[in-house]
Design a protein around this motif. Structure first.
Motif, PDB file in Angstrom:
ATOM      1  N   MET A   1       0.831  -1.206   0.000  1.00 49.34           N
ATOM      2  CA  MET A   1       0.000   0.000   0.000  1.00 49.34           C
ATOM      3  C   MET A   1       0.870   1.261   0.000  1.00 49.34           C
ATOM      4  O   MET A   1       0.526   2.264  -0.635  1.00 49.34           O
ATOM      5  N   ARG A   2       2.007   1.232   0.685  1.00 46.24           N
ATOM      6  CA  ARG A   2       2.928   2.379   0.647  1.00 46.24           C
ATOM      7  C   ARG A   2       3.492   2.574  -0.757  1.00 46.24           C
ATOM      8  O   ARG A   2       3.633   3.711  -1.243  1.00 46.24           O
ATOM      9  N   ASN A   3       3.813   1.467  -1.434  1.00 47.80           N
ATOM     10  CA  ASN A   3       4.346   1.567  -2.793  1.00 47.80           C
ATOM     11  C   ASN A   3       3.304   2.099  -3.768  1.00 47.80           C
ATOM     12  O   ASN A   3       3.652   2.761  -4.764  1.00 47.80           O
ATOM     13  N   ARG A   4       2.045   1.832  -3.510  1.00 47.90           N
ATOM     14  CA  ARG A   4       0.970   2.403  -4.343  1.00 47.90           C
ATOM     15  C   ARG A   4       0.951   3.928  -4.226  1.00 47.90           C
ATOM     16  O   ARG A   4       0.630   4.627  -5.191  1.00 47.90           O
ATOM     17  N   LEU A   5       1.272   4.436  -3.051  1.00 46.05           N
ATOM     18  CA  LEU A   5       1.342   5.887  -2.867  1.00 46.05           C
ATOM     19  C   LEU A   5       2.582   6.464  -3.556  1.00 46.05           C
ATOM     20  O   LEU A   5       2.562   7.588  -4.074  1.00 46.05           O
ATOM     21  N   TYR A   6       3.654   5.716  -3.577  1.00 51.37           N
ATOM     22  CA  TYR A   6       4.924   6.169  -4.141  1.00 51.37           C
ATOM     23  C   TYR A   6       4.891   6.250  -5.658  1.00 51.37           C
ATOM     24  O   TYR A   6       5.458   7.169  -6.264  1.00 51.37           O
ATOM     25  N   SER A   7       4.239   5.273  -6.297  1.00 49.60           N
ATOM     26  CA  SER A   7       4.318   5.168  -7.755  1.00 49.60           C
ATOM     27  C   SER A   7       2.935   4.970  -8.363  1.00 49.60           C
ATOM     28  O   SER A   7       2.229   4.021  -8.022  1.00 49.60           O
ATOM     29  N   SER A   8       2.564   5.832  -9.301  1.00 48.29           N
ATOM     30  CA  SER A   8       1.273   5.689  -9.985  1.00 48.29           C
ATOM     31  C   SER A   8       1.260   4.456 -10.887  1.00 48.29           C
ATOM     32  O   SER A   8       0.214   3.821 -11.072  1.00 48.29           O
ATOM     33  N   ASP A   9       2.432   4.102 -11.449  1.00 49.22           N
ATOM     34  CA  ASP A   9       2.502   2.895 -12.294  1.00 49.22           C
ATOM     35  C   ASP A   9       2.312   1.642 -11.453  1.00 49.22           C
ATOM     36  O   ASP A   9       1.639   0.687 -11.878  1.00 49.22           O
ATOM     37  N   PHE A  10       2.916   1.621 -10.277  1.00 44.93           N
ATOM     38  CA  PHE A  10       2.733   0.506  -9.344  1.00 44.93           C
ATOM     39  C   PHE A  10       1.261   0.410  -8.949  1.00 44.93           C
ATOM     40  O   PHE A  10       0.665  -0.672  -8.951  1.00 44.93           O
ATOM     41  N   LYS A  11       0.681   1.539  -8.610  1.00 44.55           N
ATOM     42  CA  LYS A  11      -0.728   1.567  -8.198  1.00 44.55           C
ATOM     43  C   LYS A  11      -1.638   1.059  -9.305  1.00 44.55           C
ATOM     44  O   LYS A  11      -2.614   0.353  -9.052  1.00 44.55           O
ATOM     45  N   LYS A  12      -1.311   1.404 -10.544  1.00 41.42           N
ATOM     46  CA  LYS A  12      -2.166   1.035 -11.673  1.00 41.42           C
ATOM     47  C   LYS A  12      -2.215  -0.468 -11.896  1.00 41.42           C
ATOM     48  O   LYS A  12      -3.268  -1.019 -12.230  1.00 41.42           O
ATOM     49  N   ILE A  13      -1.080  -1.156 -11.688  1.00 41.14           N
ATOM     50  CA  ILE A  13      -1.043  -2.581 -12.020  1.00 41.14           C
ATOM     51  C   ILE A  13      -1.432  -3.477 -10.852  1.00 41.14           C
ATOM     52  O   ILE A  13      -1.945  -4.579 -11.038  1.00 41.14           O
ATOM     53  N   VAL A  14      -1.201  -3.047  -9.604  1.00 40.96           N
ATOM     54  CA  VAL A  14      -1.526  -3.887  -8.441  1.00 40.96           C
ATOM     55  C   VAL A  14      -3.014  -3.756  -8.129  1.00 40.96           C
ATOM     56  O   VAL A  14      -3.484  -2.685  -7.743  1.00 40.96           O
ATOM     57  N   LYS A  15      -3.739  -4.851  -8.282  1.00 38.45           N
ATOM     58  CA  LYS A  15      -5.195  -4.833  -8.168  1.00 38.45           C
ATOM     59  C   LYS A  15      -5.714  -5.406  -6.861  1.00 38.45           C
ATOM     60  O   LYS A  15      -6.928  -5.420  -6.639  1.00 38.45           O
ATOM     61  N   GLY A  16      -4.818  -5.900  -6.000  1.00 39.68           N
ATOM     62  CA  GLY A  16      -5.320  -6.416  -4.733  1.00 39.68           C
ATOM     63  C   GLY A  16      -4.414  -7.451  -4.119  1.00 39.68           C
ATOM     64  O   GLY A  16      -3.239  -7.605  -4.502  1.00 39.68           O
ATOM     65  N   PHE A  17      -4.992  -8.185  -3.162  1.00 37.58           N
ATOM     66  CA  PHE A  17      -4.227  -9.111  -2.327  1.00 37.58           C
ATOM     67  C   PHE A  17      -4.926 -10.456  -2.197  1.00 37.58           C
ATOM     68  O   PHE A  17      -6.157 -10.546  -2.258  1.00 37.58           O
ATOM     69  N   MET A  18      -4.113 -11.485  -1.960  1.00 37.45           N
ATOM     70  CA  MET A  18      -4.591 -12.769  -1.443  1.00 37.45           C
ATOM     71  C   MET A  18      -4.073 -12.899  -0.020  1.00 37.45           C
ATOM     72  O   MET A  18      -2.874 -12.707   0.219  1.00 37.45           O
ATOM     73  N   VAL A  19      -4.962 -13.228   0.901  1.00 33.07           N
ATOM     74  CA  VAL A  19      -4.597 -13.362   2.307  1.00 33.07           C
ATOM     75  C   VAL A  19      -5.229 -14.634   2.860  1.00 33.07           C
ATOM     76  O   VAL A  19      -6.413 -14.908   2.598  1.00 33.07           O
ATOM     77  N   GLU A  20      -4.448 -15.413   3.621  1.00 30.45           N
ATOM     78  CA  GLU A  20      -4.983 -16.623   4.252  1.00 30.45           C
ATOM     79  C   GLU A  20      -5.392 -16.286   5.683  1.00 30.45           C
ATOM     80  O   GLU A  20      -4.577 -15.824   6.486  1.00 30.45           O
ATOM     81  N   SER A  21      -6.656 -16.515   5.978  1.00 26.66           N
ATOM     82  CA  SER A  21      -7.260 -16.059   7.219  1.00 26.66           C
ATOM     83  C   SER A  21      -8.399 -16.988   7.589  1.00 26.66           C
ATOM     84  O   SER A  21      -9.081 -17.534   6.724  1.00 26.66           O
ATOM     85  N   PHE A  22      -8.584 -17.178   8.910  1.00 29.67           N
ATOM     86  CA  PHE A  22      -9.714 -17.998   9.373  1.00 29.67           C
ATOM     87  C   PHE A  22     -10.188 -17.413  10.698  1.00 29.67           C
ATOM     88  O   PHE A  22      -9.798 -16.309  11.079  1.00 29.67           O
ATOM     89  N   ILE A  23     -11.016 -18.107  11.390  1.00 31.59           N
ATOM     90  CA  ILE A  23     -11.560 -17.597  12.650  1.00 31.59           C
ATOM     91  C   ILE A  23     -10.489 -17.598  13.734  1.00 31.59           C
ATOM     92  O   ILE A  23     -10.292 -16.613  14.454  1.00 31.59           O
ATOM     93  N   GLU A  24      -9.772 -18.719  13.853  1.00 31.14           N
ATOM     94  CA  GLU A  24      -8.681 -18.836  14.825  1.00 31.14           C
ATOM     95  C   GLU A  24      -7.346 -18.798  14.087  1.00 31.14           C
ATOM     96  O   GLU A  24      -7.207 -19.366  13.008  1.00 31.14           O
ATOM     97  N   GLU A  25      -6.351 -18.138  14.659  1.00 34.70           N
ATOM     98  CA  GLU A  25      -5.064 -18.024  13.991  1.00 34.70           C
ATOM     99  C   GLU A  25      -4.259 -19.317  14.082  1.00 34.70           C
ATOM    100  O   GLU A  25      -4.491 -20.162  14.937  1.00 34.70           O
ATOM    101  N   GLY A  26      -3.292 -19.440  13.162  1.00 31.50           N
ATOM    102  CA  GLY A  26      -2.411 -20.598  13.166  1.00 31.50           C
ATOM    103  C   GLY A  26      -2.990 -21.774  12.411  1.00 31.50           C
ATOM    104  O   GLY A  26      -3.817 -21.623  11.505  1.00 31.50           O
ATOM    105  N   CYS A  27      -2.546 -22.979  12.788  1.00 30.15           N
ATOM    106  CA  CYS A  27      -3.054 -24.193  12.154  1.00 30.15           C
ATOM    107  C   CYS A  27      -2.973 -25.347  13.144  1.00 30.15           C
ATOM    108  O   CYS A  27      -2.379 -25.237  14.217  1.00 30.15           O
ATOM    109  N   GLN A  28      -3.583 -26.458  12.771  1.00 30.83           N
ATOM    110  CA  GLN A  28      -3.600 -27.665  13.593  1.00 30.83           C
ATOM    111  C   GLN A  28      -3.492 -28.870  12.674  1.00 30.83           C
ATOM    112  O   GLN A  28      -3.853 -28.809  11.493  1.00 30.83           O
TER     113      GLN A  28
END
Length: 340
Positions: free
Chosen positions: A282-309
């Motif tokens: 997100m900081r790099n999106r502020l720094y560069s308009s070209d970076f901002k233009k091409i980066v369309k989002g994120f993939m994040v792994e998340s669940f109710i409880e953190e970690g794994c079992q």
């Protein structure tokens, strides 16, 4: 030698028995439009493809998606939240939990026919209760048509990026397909995969010669790489993203776009690092308009409880890769929305 066990009906047969209800089709259409507009640049919103590493049990997944739906109301002017309902899991050594498609009960052996019905039921319930359509991975191309009428985003994994059939099938999918860089990290190979998916193709699929028009919404996912010694090499930094942007310009591809996968080799599977990675991007999106233009989002792994079992004992906790917990997930989504 193959041992026949049970006949699996063709996708058309399954869809006839368990179709997407008519009252949910309008939701699917609208959600597809939202995701497509981000990839094409018609929308300045960011995608957040977020959720469990694997959807191994219906109840906590629906719980998670409903929480995401409530949060979506707070951020929908800035973000398009797409829950990860990942029902196929690649196994590096070919053994272990393979996802709900193969194992609807993670504690029992494979039952693919039951799994197909289970994942359709899960996705239909998720759409009905949350108003959100999901993302899943195209691990086995022949299985795609069992669920593609329910999904608004499909990913091709790092192990599959160079596989010809994955590229060909991606060319005929009508929603955005994100293709991860190969395990080697090669940008050249990644762009070739996107080019193939965006091109018209003719190939054999499920007993038919089929033709596609190409998928102009096929795009890149940067997930980090692994060197010859098994060390993780992050590739979400400014320099790699701009190298990819330059490659897009030279390759004459449609809709230049990249999603940053914040886990896997970018974080070294240190799940909490996903927060820091989002912040840097997100900081790099502020720094560069070209970076901002091409980066369309994120993939994040998340669940109710953190970690794994290792076994399904704790409600809402991953049985595959470790994930952010809900409290951190909520803070992260709100933080990203503030910076869009």
């Amino acid at each position: 030698m193959f041992k026949k066990q049970i006949r699996i009906p063709e996708p058309e047969e399954i869809l006839e028995v368990m179709p997407l209800p008519e009252n949910l089709k309008a939701i699917k259409t609208e959600r597809d439009k939202l995701v497509k507009e981000v990839i094409t640049g018609k929308s300045a919103k960011l995608l957040m493809i977020i959720g469990p590493c694997s959807a191994h049990e219906e109840k906590p997944v629906l719980d998670y998606v409903e929480r995401l739906s409530k949060l979506n109301e707070k951020v929908k002017d800035k973000l398009v939240l797409v829950p990860r309902v990942y029902t196929n899991k690649p196994r590096t050594r070919g053994v272990g939990y393979k996802g709900m498609f193969s194992q609807p009960d993670p504690n029992k052996s494979e039952d693919i026919l039951k799994g197909i019905y289970a994942i359709r039921e899960l996705n239909i319930k998720a759409i009905g209760t949350s108003g959100l359509t999901a993302a899943d991975e195209m691990l086995y191309p022949a299985n795609t048509h069992y669920v593609d009428d329910l999904l608004s985003y499909i990913a091709v994994g790092a192990r599959s990026c160079e596989n010809q059939l994955h590229r060909l099938v991606a060319s005929g999918i009508e929603v955005p397909v994100g293709i991860k860089n190969p395990m080697s990290g090669s940008i050249f190979t990644l762009l070739n995969s996107v080019y193939a998916a965006q091109s018209a193709q003719v190939f054999k699929m499920n007993g038919w010669q089929v033709a596609t028009d190409g998928n102009a919404l096929a795009h890149s996912i940067l997930r980090g790489a692994v060197d010859a010694y098994g060390n993780d090499i992050p590739n979400y930094h400014y320099e790699t993203v701009m190298q990819l942007a330059e490659g897009y310009q030279k390759s004459d591809l449609n809709n230049p776009a990249v999603i940053i996968d914040c886990n896997h080799s970018n974080s070294g599977k240190q799940f909490y690092q996903q927060i820091r990675i989002c912040e840097e991007v997100m900081r790099n999106r502020l720094y560069s308009s070209d970076f901002k233009k091409i980066v369309k989002g994120f993939m994040v792994e998340s669940f109710i409880e953190e970690g794994c079992q290792k076994e399904d004992v704790v409600y809402g906790k991953s049985i595959t890769d470790p994930c952010l917990g809900w409290a951190d997930t909520e803070r992260l989504i709100l933080s990203v929305a503030e910076k869009v």
